[in-house]
Write a protein that holds these residues in place. Structure first.
Motif, PDB file in Angstrom:
ATOM      1  N   SER A  27       0.808  -1.220   0.000  1.00  0.00           N
ATOM      2  CA  SER A  27       0.000   0.000   0.000  1.00  0.00           C
ATOM      3  C   SER A  27       0.842   1.271   0.000  1.00  0.00           C
ATOM      4  O   SER A  27       0.498   2.252  -0.670  1.00  0.00           O
TER       5      SER A  27
ATOM      6  N   ARG B  54      -6.902  -0.349   3.931  1.00  0.00           N
ATOM      7  CA  ARG B  54      -8.061  -0.516   4.801  1.00  0.00           C
ATOM      8  C   ARG B  54      -7.917  -1.840   5.541  1.00  0.00           C
ATOM      9  O   ARG B  54      -7.367  -2.801   5.008  1.00  0.00           O
TER      10      ARG B  54
ATOM     11  N   SER C  46      -4.533   4.120   6.071  1.00  0.00           N
ATOM     12  CA  SER C  46      -3.836   5.119   5.268  1.00  0.00           C
ATOM     13  C   SER C  46      -4.623   5.307   3.981  1.00  0.00           C
ATOM     14  O   SER C  46      -5.675   4.684   3.791  1.00  0.00           O
ATOM     15  N   HIS C  47      -4.103   6.135   3.100  1.00  0.00           N
ATOM     16  CA  HIS C  47      -4.826   6.436   1.870  1.00  0.00           C
ATOM     17  C   HIS C  47      -5.100   5.182   1.046  1.00  0.00           C
ATOM     18  O   HIS C  47      -6.147   5.060   0.406  1.00  0.00           O
ATOM     19  N   HIS C  48      -4.165   4.229   1.057  1.00  0.00           N
ATOM     20  CA  HIS C  48      -4.304   3.039   0.232  1.00  0.00           C
ATOM     21  C   HIS C  48      -4.615   1.773   1.015  1.00  0.00           C
ATOM     22  O   HIS C  48      -4.773   0.710   0.409  1.00  0.00           O
TER      23      HIS C  48
ATOM     24  N   TYR D  11     -10.438  -3.806  -4.589  1.00  0.00           N
ATOM     25  CA  TYR D  11      -9.050  -3.563  -4.168  1.00  0.00           C
ATOM     26  C   TYR D  11      -8.069  -4.283  -5.089  1.00  0.00           C
ATOM     27  O   TYR D  11      -8.399  -5.285  -5.715  1.00  0.00           O
TER      28      TYR D  11
ATOM     29  N   LEU E 267     -10.082  -4.775   7.893  1.00  0.00           N
ATOM     30  CA  LEU E 267     -11.304  -5.335   8.466  1.00  0.00           C
ATOM     31  C   LEU E 267     -10.872  -6.209   9.638  1.00  0.00           C
ATOM     32  O   LEU E 267     -10.360  -7.308   9.441  1.00  0.00           O
TER      33      LEU E 267
ATOM     34  N   LEU F 158      -6.748  -4.281   1.027  1.00  0.00           N
ATOM     35  CA  LEU F 158      -7.655  -4.592   2.137  1.00  0.00           C
ATOM     36  C   LEU F 158      -7.050  -5.745   2.909  1.00  0.00           C
ATOM     37  O   LEU F 158      -6.802  -6.826   2.356  1.00  0.00           O
TER      38      LEU F 158
ATOM     39  N   ARG G  73      -4.050  -0.426  -3.750  1.00  0.00           N
ATOM     40  CA  ARG G  73      -5.187  -0.373  -2.840  1.00  0.00           C
ATOM     41  C   ARG G  73      -5.318  -1.744  -2.183  1.00  0.00           C
ATOM     42  O   ARG G  73      -5.593  -2.738  -2.850  1.00  0.00           O
TER      43      ARG G  73
ATOM     44  N   LEU H 203     -15.021  -1.328   7.615  1.00  0.00           N
ATOM     45  CA  LEU H 203     -13.602  -1.160   7.321  1.00  0.00           C
ATOM     46  C   LEU H 203     -13.034   0.023   8.079  1.00  0.00           C
ATOM     47  O   LEU H 203     -13.725   1.006   8.336  1.00  0.00           O
ATOM     48  N   ILE H 204     -11.768  -0.071   8.429  1.00  0.00           N
ATOM     49  CA  ILE H 204     -11.066   1.025   9.103  1.00  0.00           C
ATOM     50  C   ILE H 204      -9.964   1.527   8.175  1.00  0.00           C
ATOM     51  O   ILE H 204      -9.150   0.736   7.678  1.00  0.00           O
ATOM     52  N   GLU H 205      -9.945   2.815   7.941  1.00  0.00           N
ATOM     53  CA  GLU H 205      -8.932   3.401   7.069  1.00  0.00           C
ATOM     54  C   GLU H 205      -7.649   3.616   7.859  1.00  0.00           C
ATOM     55  O   GLU H 205      -7.611   4.393   8.804  1.00  0.00           O
TER      56      GLU H 205
END
Length: 202
Positions: free
Chosen positions: A37, A89, A85-87, A120, A91, A45, A43, A81-83
């Motif tokens: 990421s 996520r 960073s920008h790219h 993703y 779970l 996950l 992207r 989902l929890i972010e």
């Protein structure tokens, strides 16, 4: 290497597991998620699919009040989902379960992975160790791609062989050897004959 596998095999979903607990599988999958990421701007996950002893949320310092276990039990389309960073996520696993096999092999899990792979570039799963429970073996049937983590010098070879057999060698895309001591690698002794370790500066 990961990019090449993705191009050649259409690989997007990857499960990371080990034969026994404490071999570094969670740290490995977290490092892989961060590398893909942040360094490669993919992207990603990351799903904590170890519903018996989850720890991804601990490494990131995230809450674990809701997560995969709730998604599998709910009829809602919401995925908490929890972010990070920008790219990236994450779970989390959510509530621990004594017997998560039904959820991990359910149609809901399959649909979650299909959705994630469409959204993703990479979907990474931290799974329970193979040597203790059947969870990872069952998940391997969904992901069809497994990265296997081995702790050098501590995991008995017969246990590794049995775990790989249970997963299915056709699903194995690679192995990670953790905790390798330099003195156990023959080349390092030769190297240090000519390049001794630097002494600390005064």
């Amino acid at each position: 290497v990961m990019h090449e596998m993705q191009v050649e095999r259409g690989l997007k979903t990857l499960m990371v597991t080990s034969a026994l607990p404490g071999e570094g599988k969670t740290l490995t999958v977290v490092n892989l998620a961060l590398t893909l990421s942040e360094a490669f701007e993919r992207r990603v996950l990351l799903i904590d699919a170890d519903l018996r002893r989850p720890s991804v949320h601990q490494l990131f310092g995230l809450p674990n009040a809701s997560g995969l276990s709730h998604v599998l039990e709910s009829s809602s389309s919401d995925v908490p989902l929890i972010e990070v960073s920008h790219h990236l996520r994450v779970l989390p696993a959510g509530a621990c379960q004594d017997n998560p096999m039904a959820g991990l092999t359910s149609e809901r899990m399959r649909m979650l992975l299909e959705w994630a792979a469409a959204e993703y570039d990479w979907v990474l799963l931290d799974a329970a160790p193979v040597g203790l429970m059947p969870d990872a073996r069952l998940l391997a049937g969904l992901t069809r791609a497994v990265l296997f983590v081995i702790a050098a010098g501590s995991t008995p070879y017969p246990l590794i062989a049995r775990a790989l057999s249970e997963i299915g060698r056709e699903c194995l895309v690679g192995t990670v050897l953790n905790r390798v001591e330099p003195h156990n690698v023959p080349a390092t002794a030769y190297y240090y004959q000519y390049y001794p370790e630097p002494t600390p500066a005064d």
